[in-house]
Structure formats: structure tokens, C-alpha cells
Design a protein around this motif. Structure first.
Motif, mmCIF file in Angstrom:
data_model
loop_
_atom_site.group_PDB
_atom_site.id
_atom_site.type_symbol
_atom_site.label_atom_id
_atom_site.label_comp_id
_atom_site.label_asym_id
_atom_site.label_seq_id
_atom_site.Cartn_x
_atom_site.Cartn_y
_atom_site.Cartn_z
ATOM 1 N N PHE A 80 173.665 -13.514 -14.706
ATOM 2 C CA PHE A 80 173.599 -12.064 -14.508
ATOM 3 C C PHE A 80 172.332 -11.457 -15.133
ATOM 4 N N ALA A 81 171.740 -12.178 -16.095
ATOM 5 C CA ALA A 81 170.561 -11.638 -16.806
ATOM 6 C C ALA A 81 169.297 -11.944 -15.999
ATOM 7 N N ARG A 82 169.295 -11.524 -14.745
ATOM 8 C CA ARG A 82 168.195 -11.910 -13.855
ATOM 9 C C ARG A 82 166.869 -11.326 -14.309
ATOM 10 N N GLU A 83 166.883 -10.133 -14.869
ATOM 11 C CA GLU A 83 165.624 -9.522 -15.311
ATOM 12 C C GLU A 83 165.042 -10.291 -16.500
ATOM 13 N N ARG A 84 165.931 -10.716 -17.418
ATOM 14 C CA ARG A 84 165.434 -11.480 -18.572
ATOM 15 C C ARG A 84 164.877 -12.826 -18.093
ATOM 16 N N ILE A 85 165.617 -13.437 -17.167
ATOM 17 C CA ILE A 85 165.175 -14.740 -16.646
ATOM 18 C C ILE A 85 163.845 -14.582 -15.905
ATOM 19 N N ARG A 86 163.737 -13.497 -15.132
ATOM 20 C CA ARG A 86 162.496 -13.260 -14.379
ATOM 21 C C ARG A 86 161.303 -13.143 -15.322
ATOM 22 N N ASN A 96 155.143 -19.506 -6.692
ATOM 23 C CA ASN A 96 155.963 -18.494 -6.029
ATOM 24 C C ASN A 96 157.224 -19.062 -5.372
ATOM 25 N N ALA A 97 157.085 -20.170 -4.648
ATOM 26 C CA ALA A 97 158.257 -20.705 -3.938
ATOM 27 C C ALA A 97 159.284 -21.246 -4.926
ATOM 28 N N ALA A 98 158.813 -21.858 -6.027
ATOM 29 C CA ALA A 98 159.745 -22.351 -7.048
ATOM 30 C C ALA A 98 160.525 -21.176 -7.647
ATOM 31 N N LYS A 99 159.837 -20.081 -7.935
ATOM 32 C CA LYS A 99 160.503 -18.899 -8.504
ATOM 33 C C LYS A 99 161.461 -18.266 -7.485
ATOM 34 N N GLY A 100 161.034 -18.216 -6.229
ATOM 35 C CA GLY A 100 161.898 -17.634 -5.183
ATOM 36 C C GLY A 100 163.205 -18.399 -5.066
ATOM 37 N N ALA A 101 163.114 -19.727 -5.124
ATOM 38 C CA ALA A 101 164.327 -20.549 -4.972
ATOM 39 C C ALA A 101 165.266 -20.347 -6.158
ATOM 40 N N VAL A 102 164.707 -20.241 -7.359
ATOM 41 C CA VAL A 102 165.559 -20.023 -8.544
ATOM 42 C C VAL A 102 166.260 -18.670 -8.437
ATOM 43 N N ASP A 103 165.533 -17.636 -8.034
ATOM 44 C CA ASP A 103 166.144 -16.308 -7.933
ATOM 45 C C ASP A 103 167.248 -16.286 -6.868
ATOM 46 N N THR A 104 167.001 -16.954 -5.758
ATOM 47 C CA THR A 104 168.016 -17.028 -4.695
ATOM 48 C C THR A 104 169.289 -17.683 -5.239
ATOM 49 N N ALA A 105 169.118 -18.776 -5.986
ATOM 50 C CA ALA A 105 170.278 -19.484 -6.542
ATOM 51 C C ALA A 105 171.021 -18.612 -7.566
ATOM 52 N N LEU A 106 170.277 -17.809 -8.335
ATOM 53 C CA LEU A 106 170.925 -16.920 -9.312
ATOM 54 C C LEU A 106 171.829 -15.901 -8.603
#
Ligand code: MUC
Ligand code: MG
Length: 366
Positions: A80-86, A96-106
């Protein structure tokens, strides 16, 4: 809820036929599946299609970045702490693609934990989106056959035509497409930076004569003065894609007058940063649309969720057909495009359940 394990699994899925565009060509899906597991047994997934010509990433670099740089940040974190993780992930530049995939999974995890589909969490603007098909470079005959197949088999009525070659060849293809598809069908064009500015100015006018509604990435993105000249002379909006890959990049491009509409891709900005980009553009009165990073099925499902989540994105057809080029993929239930539309999945999270047998077959890290 805490993340307990992070996997980055390289896949290799053959294509039915290659897909070509002015800056490259793909012949197989060498995507990376990112899988996050939590202490209460939830599993979230995301997909990273490496695109070295845009982000400098390869499948091997995505795997290394996720395993070596992102996993230490993610393990123990609350999804749930997506902003902290970001903020933590952004201590690593680019990727970029690695970060996009992590955010999608979150977001997949958050949706499952809340018992809500991701498009509902985002704002539930719609339950389905109209579909746009991206037509790869080929002879006019091949490009018409591709469009006709999408229209006849899936009811698609919006097409992004790849251009950026010798102008006469591109115009022949556009003319043939218009003749086959009729005036009611939306055609927009993407040059993937293939032209110089002067050619692009002529191209924009000629394309507009054929009812082409937008022109994406006409010339090299670092030719800023050339790009501004195109924007000033073009009768149709110039769309930023690979030159507008971050929130700050979008802001700069719009304020500098380098682009007038923005293509948003889950593959590079997930849901979190995509939503910020859409909000920025909405405030500036700028059109946004969902583009395709030549995505597999996971990102196709995610793109439908993003499009159905945000009203500004639901307005324009969403580019979600590229997975049809793949011979197969790792999802248990492939997306289905009917009557030119793709529905969001009405299950908690993304609804992107992985088929274990397919995953075992297509993973290349045994
Ligand atoms: C696009 O819109 O440019 C082509 C290469 C890639 O990574 O995405 C595409 C589609
Ligand atoms: Mg593009």
C-alpha cells in the motif's frame, strides 16, 4: 501486509510474425515477468518488455535491476505504501520498464487485498474501452491485410499506422488503408523518430489530407528546434511517446511546445506515474491515450484496467492488440477483443492469473 519475495522471470515467446517500426523490429517476446508475493499469500504480477532503443534496457538488465536493486527495497515493504516505494525505486535512475512492472504488480496486490479490481480503485470511469490496433511497417498490401484482419475478426475501428520511412512509401500505405477501411475509421500515425523535421512537416500536411488525426514522434527527440518547427506547422497534433517517458519529461515537453498530446504506457509508468501524467495533462487540456509497448497479455490486461480507470484515457481507443502477434503467453485466460472493445477484468486486482505450465514452458532461467 508485507512483501516477502520478489521474482524477475525472463520469458521467450515466439511471434506469429515480426513487428517492425522505424526505430526497430521485434521477432519474439523476450519479456520479464515480475512477481511479488506477500506474507498473507497474495501474488501480484507485472510485465517488463525490454525496449533498448527507448529505455536502454534488456531482459538481462531488467532481471538484474529487479533482483539486485529493487528486491532489497521491496522485501519487507507494505504494497500500500506505493509512494514510499516509488521514491525508493527512483533512487535508481531510468530502468523504466522494470519500474513499470513493479508498480503494476503492487496495484495487483492492493486490488486483491481490498477485494476490488484495479480499474475500480483508479476511479472506475468505464467497464470496457474501445480498442486501437497498431499496424507495423510492411508493404501497403501487408498493412491493409493486417488492418482488415483486425476489423473482420475483432471489430476494431481505430488504427495507429507505423510510418517514418521514405514518405512516398508511407503515403501509399496510408492511401491504401483509407481506401480499404473507409472514412469513418480513425487513422493516426507514428513515425518513431524516423524523419527529419523538414520531411515531417510535409508528411504532417499530407497525412492530414488523408484524414490522419495525429502524428506521434515524427523526428529525433533531441532535435528540439526541429520538433518545435513541426508542432508549429502541423495541422494535426504531434504526440509525445518515447520523448515523454516520465512525469517531468511530459511537463517539459508540453511547456516547451515539443508535443501537444501524450501517449501513456503502463509498461513504463505503471499505474501510479501514469495517473499523475494523466492528471497533469487533464489540467493542461492535453489529450492522453494509452499506447502499447508491444506488450504481452499481462500489460494488455493492465492497459485495459488503466483505460477503464481514468475518464481521460477511456475517451480514446486503447492500443491493446499487440499480444495477438504472440503465439502464446503465460496468462491462464488470454484477453478477448470483441466488437472492437476490451473489458476490464471484474475480479480483485488485475485478474492476471499465471498458468504454471505455460510459465514453466516459456521461462528461460531454468
Ligand atoms: C510505439 O507506440 O512506439 C514501438 C516500439 C515500442 O517500444 O513501442 C512501440 C509502439
Ligand atoms: Mg509510439
Amino acid at each position: 501486509m508485507k512483501i516477502t519475495s520478489v521474482e524477475a522471470i525472463p520469458l521467450a515467446v515466439p511471434y506469429r510474425r515480426p513487428f517492425a517500426f522505424a526505430s526497430g523490429r521485434v521477432t519474439a517476446a523476450d519479456h520479464v515477468l515480475v512477481r511479488l508475493t506477500t506474507d498473507d499469500g497474495l501474488v501480484g504480477v507485472g510485465e517488463a518488455p525490454p525496449r533498448p532503443y527507448t529505455y536502454g534496457e534488456t531482459a538481462a538488465s531488467v532481471v538484474a535491476t529487479v533482483r539486485d536493486l529493487f528486491a532489497p527495497v521491496l522485501v519487507g515493504a507494505d504494497p500500500f505504501a506505493r509512494e514510499r516505494i516509488r521514491a525508493d525505486l527512483n533512487r535508481t535512475v531510468a530502468n523504466n520498464a522494470a519500474k513499470g512492472a513493479v508498480d503494476t504488480a503492487l496495484w495487483d496486490l492492493v486490488g486483491q487485498a481490498c477485494g476490488q479490481p484495479v480499474h475500480v480503485l483508479l476511479g472506475h470511469a468505464a467497464d470496457e474501452v474501445r480498442v486501437a490496433h497498431m499496424i507495423g511497417l510492411g508493404t501497403p498490401k501487408e498493412m491493409v491485410a493486417d488492418a482488415a484482419e483486425m476489423r473482420d475478426e475483432h471489430g476494431v475501428e481505430a488504427f495507429k499506422v507505423k510510418v517514418g520511412r521514405e514518405l512516398g512509401v508511407d503515403l501509399a500505405a496510408v492511401r491504401a488503408l483509407r481506401a480499404e477501411l473507409g472514412d469513418h475509421v480513425e487513422l493516426y500515425a507514428d513515425a518513431n523518430r524516423g524523419w527529419d523535421a523538414d520531411t515531417a512537416v510535409i508528411a504532417a500536411r499530407r497525412l492530414a489530407d488523408h484524414g490522419v488525426t495525429m502524428l506521434e514522434e515524427p523526428n529525433p527527440a533531441d532535435d528540439v528546434l526541429g520538433r518545435r518547427r513541426i508542432v508549429a506547422a502541423s495541422p494535426i497534433p504531434v504526440v509525445g511517446d518515447e520523448s515523454t517517458i516520465t512525469l517531468g519529461g511530459v511537463a517539459r515537453s508540453l511547456l516547451d511546445g515539443d508535443s501537444q498530446s501524450i501517449s501513456v504506457k503502463v509498461a513504463r509508468t505503471g499505474f501510479t506515474e501514469s495517473a499523475k501524467i494523466v492528471g497533469l495533462c487533464e489540467g493542461l487540456g492535453v489529450t492522453t491515450m494509452i499506447g502499447n509497448q508491444i506488450d504481452g497479455m499481462v500489460n494488455t490486461v493492465a492497459s485495459a484496467a488503466l483505460g477503464c480507470g481514468l475518464a481521460a484515457l477511456a475517451r480514446h481507443p486503447v492500443e491493446v492488440t499487440n499480444f495477438l502477434l504472440m503465439t502464446d503467453d503465460v496468462l491462464a485466460e488470454p484477453p478477448v477483443i470483441t466488437d472492437g472493445r476490451l473489458a476490464a477484468r471484474q475480479v480483485p486486482g488485475l485478474g492476471a492469473t499465471i498458468d504454471p505450465d505455460k510459465l514453466a514452458h516459456y521461462r528461460i532461467d531454468h
